[in-house]
Design a protein around this motif. Structure first.
Motif, PDB file in Angstrom:
ATOM      1  N   GLU A   1       5.529  -5.539 -17.893  1.00 19.72           N
ATOM      2  CA  GLU A   1       4.524  -4.713 -18.728  1.00 19.72           C
ATOM      3  C   GLU A   1       3.651  -5.712 -19.549  1.00 19.72           C
ATOM      4  O   GLU A   1       3.976  -6.814 -19.801  1.00 19.72           O
TER       5      GLU A   1
ATOM      6  N   TYR B   1      -4.156  -5.137 -26.650  1.00 20.85           N
ATOM      7  CA  TYR B   1      -2.512  -5.282 -26.918  1.00 20.85           C
ATOM      8  C   TYR B   1      -2.234  -4.013 -26.257  1.00 20.85           C
ATOM      9  O   TYR B   1      -2.744  -2.810 -25.950  1.00 20.85           O
ATOM     10  N   GLY B   2      -0.739  -4.198 -25.732  1.00 20.25           N
ATOM     11  CA  GLY B   2      -0.253  -2.947 -25.254  1.00 20.25           C
ATOM     12  C   GLY B   2       0.193  -2.049 -26.274  1.00 20.25           C
ATOM     13  O   GLY B   2       0.676  -2.546 -27.580  1.00 20.25           O
ATOM     14  N   ASP B   3       0.348  -0.755 -26.092  1.00 24.69           N
ATOM     15  CA  ASP B   3       0.573   0.051 -27.070  1.00 24.69           C
ATOM     16  C   ASP B   3       2.039  -0.248 -27.878  1.00 24.69           C
ATOM     17  O   ASP B   3       1.986   0.125 -29.077  1.00 24.69           O
ATOM     18  N   SER B   4       2.941  -0.570 -27.247  1.00 16.82           N
ATOM     19  CA  SER B   4       4.308  -0.671 -27.716  1.00 16.82           C
ATOM     20  C   SER B   4       4.259  -1.850 -28.887  1.00 16.82           C
ATOM     21  O   SER B   4       5.301  -2.009 -29.476  1.00 16.82           O
ATOM     22  N   VAL B   5       3.328  -2.750 -28.661  1.00 11.58           N
ATOM     23  CA  VAL B   5       3.342  -4.031 -29.586  1.00 11.58           C
ATOM     24  C   VAL B   5       2.077  -3.944 -30.660  1.00 11.58           C
ATOM     25  O   VAL B   5       2.040  -4.793 -31.591  1.00 11.58           O
ATOM     26  N   LYS B   6       1.237  -3.035 -30.543  1.00  8.61           N
ATOM     27  CA  LYS B   6       0.074  -3.062 -31.315  1.00  8.61           C
ATOM     28  C   LYS B   6       0.493  -2.753 -32.748  1.00  8.61           C
ATOM     29  O   LYS B   6       1.306  -1.720 -33.294  1.00  8.61           O
TER      30      LYS B   6
ATOM     31  N   GLU C   1      14.056  -3.205 -28.218  1.00  5.50           N
ATOM     32  CA  GLU C   1      13.033  -3.066 -26.807  1.00  5.50           C
ATOM     33  C   GLU C   1      12.231  -4.103 -26.626  1.00  5.50           C
ATOM     34  O   GLU C   1      11.591  -3.831 -25.602  1.00  5.50           O
ATOM     35  N   ASP C   2      12.037  -5.092 -27.446  1.00  6.74           N
ATOM     36  CA  ASP C   2      10.980  -6.109 -27.183  1.00  6.74           C
ATOM     37  C   ASP C   2      11.907  -7.370 -26.749  1.00  6.74           C
ATOM     38  O   ASP C   2      11.130  -8.304 -25.944  1.00  6.74           O
TER      39      ASP C   2
ATOM     40  N   ARG D   1       2.039  -5.032 -34.328  1.00  9.86           N
ATOM     41  CA  ARG D   1       3.282  -6.112 -34.554  1.00  9.86           C
ATOM     42  C   ARG D   1       3.009  -7.324 -34.068  1.00  9.86           C
ATOM     43  O   ARG D   1       3.467  -8.369 -34.643  1.00  9.86           O
TER      44      ARG D   1
ATOM     45  N   LYS E   1      11.908  -5.535 -32.335  1.00 11.75           N
ATOM     46  CA  LYS E   1      12.876  -4.575 -32.132  1.00 11.75           C
ATOM     47  C   LYS E   1      13.894  -4.836 -30.802  1.00 11.75           C
ATOM     48  O   LYS E   1      13.400  -5.808 -29.981  1.00 11.75           O
TER      49      LYS E   1
END
Length: 124
Positions: A45, A58-63, A87-88, A65, A85
């Motif tokens: 990813e 940035y990827g959406d899941s980390v933007k 999921e990280d 943070r 999180k």
């Protein structure tokens, strides 16, 4: 170009880590530097990229943070990871490329060089 990633570890939910990736053997300032991750059983990813001109993506899941930065004097790229999180949790890889375009910043296949990866585990 050789890339050496470090800084991974075990952290609790909501905690933070800073990953580093130091390059050798090339002209660091000319490279676009990226971070990718791969969780167990999942595909690689895109996490973040900083181009030679310091533009960041940035990827959406980390933007919001994670923050990517670079220090050309130290041939090093950093990934500051906050509000972690579960999921990280993944192995994080740094990558370098010279021919990265706006349309390929998120594509791992566009990067020429990869580091060995560093494990990040977020426990709940």
């Amino acid at each position: 170009v050789q890339l050496q990633a470090s800084g991974g570890g075990l952290v609790q939910v909501g905690g933070f880590l800073r990953l580093s990736c130091t390059a050798s053997g090339g002209t660091f300032s000319r490279y676009t530097m990226g971070w990718f991750r791969q969780a167990a059983g999942k595909e690689r990813e895109f996490v973040a990229t900083i181009r030679y001109n310091s533009a960041t993506y940035y990827g959406d899941s980390v933007k919001g943070r994670f923050t990517i930065s670079r220090d050309n004097a130290k041939n090093t790229v950093y990934l500051q990871m906050n509000s972690l999180k579960p999921e990280d949790t993944a192995v994080y890889f740094c990558a370098a490329g010279q021919r990265i375009t706006l349309s390929t910043v998120r594509a791992g296949s566009a990067y020429d060089y990869w580091g060995q990866g560093t494990q990040v585990t977020v426990s709940s």
